[in-house]
Design an enzyme around this catalytic site. Structure first.
Site, mmCIF file in Angstrom:
data_model
loop_
_atom_site.group_PDB
_atom_site.id
_atom_site.type_symbol
_atom_site.label_atom_id
_atom_site.label_comp_id
_atom_site.label_asym_id
_atom_site.label_seq_id
_atom_site.Cartn_x
_atom_site.Cartn_y
_atom_site.Cartn_z
ATOM 1 N N THR A 1 -11.711 56.375 -4.655
ATOM 2 C CA THR A 1 -11.842 54.933 -4.901
ATOM 3 C C THR A 1 -11.603 54.595 -6.372
ATOM 4 O OG1 THR A 1 -14.204 55.365 -5.045
ATOM 5 C CG2 THR A 1 -13.425 54.381 -3.005
ATOM 6 N N ASP A 2 -11.772 55.590 -7.270
ATOM 7 C CA ASP A 2 -11.741 55.248 -8.706
ATOM 8 C C ASP A 2 -10.397 54.673 -9.140
ATOM 9 O OD1 ASP A 2 -10.501 57.779 -8.643
ATOM 10 O OD2 ASP A 2 -11.615 58.584 -10.358
ATOM 11 N N LEU B 1 -15.199 70.650 -9.160
ATOM 12 C CA LEU B 1 -16.393 70.235 -9.919
ATOM 13 C C LEU B 1 -16.025 69.850 -11.349
ATOM 14 C CD1 LEU B 1 -18.907 72.926 -8.566
ATOM 15 C CD2 LEU B 1 -18.553 70.584 -7.743
ATOM 16 N N SER C 1 -14.147 71.202 -13.861
ATOM 17 C CA SER C 1 -14.228 72.104 -15.013
ATOM 18 C C SER C 1 -13.249 71.658 -16.104
ATOM 19 C CB SER C 1 -13.956 73.544 -14.604
ATOM 20 O OG SER C 1 -12.684 73.651 -14.009
ATOM 21 N N GLU D 1 -5.423 63.689 -19.813
ATOM 22 C CA GLU D 1 -5.119 64.304 -18.511
ATOM 23 C C GLU D 1 -3.909 63.618 -17.848
ATOM 24 O OE1 GLU D 1 -8.012 66.196 -16.600
ATOM 25 O OE2 GLU D 1 -6.685 66.621 -14.910
ATOM 26 N N ASP E 1 -14.371 61.341 -13.330
ATOM 27 C CA ASP E 1 -14.874 62.621 -13.847
ATOM 28 C C ASP E 1 -15.194 62.506 -15.336
ATOM 29 O OD1 ASP E 1 -14.058 63.269 -11.319
ATOM 30 O OD2 ASP E 1 -12.330 64.450 -11.945
ATOM 31 N N TYR F 1 -2.382 64.343 -4.149
ATOM 32 C CA TYR F 1 -3.182 63.334 -4.842
ATOM 33 C C TYR F 1 -2.280 62.183 -5.295
ATOM 34 C CZ TYR F 1 -6.644 61.520 -8.197
ATOM 35 O OH TYR F 1 -7.535 60.739 -8.876
HETATM 36 C C1 GLA Z 1 -10.356 63.970 -8.701
HETATM 37 C C2 GLA Z 1 -9.960 62.970 -9.763
HETATM 38 C C3 GLA Z 1 -10.918 61.768 -9.768
HETATM 39 C C4 GLA Z 1 -11.080 61.180 -8.368
HETATM 40 C C5 GLA Z 1 -11.369 62.277 -7.351
HETATM 41 C C6 GLA Z 1 -11.367 61.761 -5.933
HETATM 42 O O1 GLA Z 1 -11.589 64.542 -9.023
HETATM 43 O O2 GLA Z 1 -9.961 63.578 -11.036
HETATM 44 O O3 GLA Z 1 -10.450 60.798 -10.688
HETATM 45 O O4 GLA Z 1 -9.964 60.433 -8.013
HETATM 46 O O5 GLA Z 1 -10.430 63.337 -7.426
HETATM 47 O O6 GLA Z 1 -12.420 60.878 -5.733
#
Ligand code: GLA
Length: 386
Positions: A43-44, A132, A134, A167, A179, A228
């Site tokens: 969703t971000d 997670l 990293s 990134e 993140d 993605y």
């Molecule tokens: C990865 C991306 C985040 C987010 C998630 C999915 O962790 O770095 O920005 O989009 O996937 O929720």
């Protein structure tokens, strides 16, 4: 090992490594946590809502300033070195792990910050390639290290945005802000409800009596970068076709109105994002009331939506989640992070946590032949100077 012992071990390791590799003592020690997302997946980057927490697994850096523009890095866990000059930052194709530090230096300088060189030793107990974050932890630790050594004024949100830029534009992964934001701003024993449009947040306490447990499928994530970016494009297509800036601007009723004119795949992707935003907000209402049954049901529904509509789960994630759903004392379980492997997040009644951690591994292993790792976690403070 408890979390303060784990952190102490990392600190000793990087202190020792800085002396061994570069012959200096640290002027600062920086720790950046990994993160787990409770709910609000994919969703971000749709300007939506997320509810992640920083976790008590860290990247730790020992840093020492230099008089020139050289940055020298020593990664204890890989026994590998890489160095670059601030005046000439390019990607390192051999030591790709160093591209996160290079990217952050590049992004800070792009924003006009004056940096000085430094010697850095780093070590981490955030599992790598497990979803997670990293790599975001490395970015935030690097930003904090430069901030400390070069005396920069940088608030937590700006720091997160710069790391996201590193990134997106330097490393080349089009991630959203979640993140970097939670690793920059996390609070102990809280999750953060982040509005990814306004970049404001609300700290939401994790109720006493429930435990966040992360299960690592140990299925290496595959295809994550390309799939993605493809999902992002599908969401952008949906928003454009429905005439809004981002999917955040639509309700399920709006989607139903537009459904006949949308491609079937785009419709599914949009349905996940639009319903997931609602689930996040409902979770944030239910948590303070201690309505863990409701929170758990929302987490479970999130998994189903990610599996069937967003199609970012995999057999191993589904096996781990289904094994958890069968366990006593489990409020909810779902995949967490980008998907295609990596980890699940489980909200477990504290009295059942030990039994859960014991029982889930053999059940998962029986179905997949993979040995999982189980991390009983505490929500932790974001990046900090120790
Ligand atoms: C990865 C991306 C985040 C987010 C998630 C999915 O962790 O770095 O920005 O989009 O996937 O929720």
């Amino acid at each position: 090992m408890n979390s303060s012992n784990r952190l102490d071990n990392l600190v000793q390791r990087v202190r020792h490594a800085l002396a061994e590799a570069f012959g200096v003592q640290p002027s600062a020690l920086v720790a950046a946590p990994g993160r787990v997302n409770l709910i609000g997946e994919h969703t971000d980057y749709n300007d939506g809502f997320v509810l992640p927490a920083a976790i008590d697994r860290h990247v730790v850096m020992a840093v020492h300033p230099r008089q020139d523009d050289l940055v020298r890095l020593y990664a204890c866990d890989m026994q590998a070195s890489s160095s670059f000059r601030l005046g000439e930052i390019v990607k390192d194709d051999q030591h790709t792990w160093s591209n996160y530090q290079r990217g952050v230096a590049w992004a800070l300088q792009q924003e006009g910050y004056d940096l000085i060189g430094m010697d850095v030793a780093l070590s981490s107990d955030v599992p790598i390639a497990a979803g997670l974050s990293s790599s975001a932890a490395i970015e935030l630790a690097t930003a904090m290290a430069f901030q400390t050594v070069s005396g920069l004024e940088l608030d937590g949100v700006a720091r997160a945005q710069l790391c996201q830029k590193a990134e997106n534009e330097f490393v080349g992964m089009r991630c959203g802000i979640m993140d970097q934001y939670v690793i920059s701003m996390g609070q102990r024993d809280h999750a953060l409800l982040i509005d990814c449009r306004s970049l404001t947040y609300q700290a939401v306490p994790i109720p006493v009596g429930c435990q966040v447990i992360i299960c690592n499928t140990n299925k290496p994530r595959a295809l994550v970068g390309s799939a993605y970016n493809q999902r992002r494009l599908e969401c952008e297509t949906g928003a454009r076709q429905m005439g809004v800036v981002a999917l955040r601007d639509l309700t399920p009723d709006d989607l139903a109105t537009h459904a006949p004119s949308l491609d079937a795949i785009v419709l599914k992707r949009c349905r996940h994002v639009i319903t997931e935003n609602q689930r996040v907000l409902e979770t944030v209402d239910a948590l303070p009331q201690g309505d863990l049954a409701r929170v758990g049901a929302l987490m479970n529904a999130s998994h189903v939506s990610l599996r069937d509509d967003y199609e970012v789960s995999c057999a191993e994630l589904d096996a781990m989640v289904e094994a958890a759903w069968d366990q006593p004392g489990v409020w909810g379980a779902r995949m967490t992070g980008a998907g295609f492997g990596g980890c699940t997040v489980n909200l477990v009644d504290a009295d059942h946590a030990a039994a859960f951690a014991r029982e889930i591994a053999p059940r998962y292993q029986k179905r997949t032949n993979l040995e999982p790792d189980i991390y009983v976690c505490r929500a932790e403070q974001g990046v900090r100077v120790l």
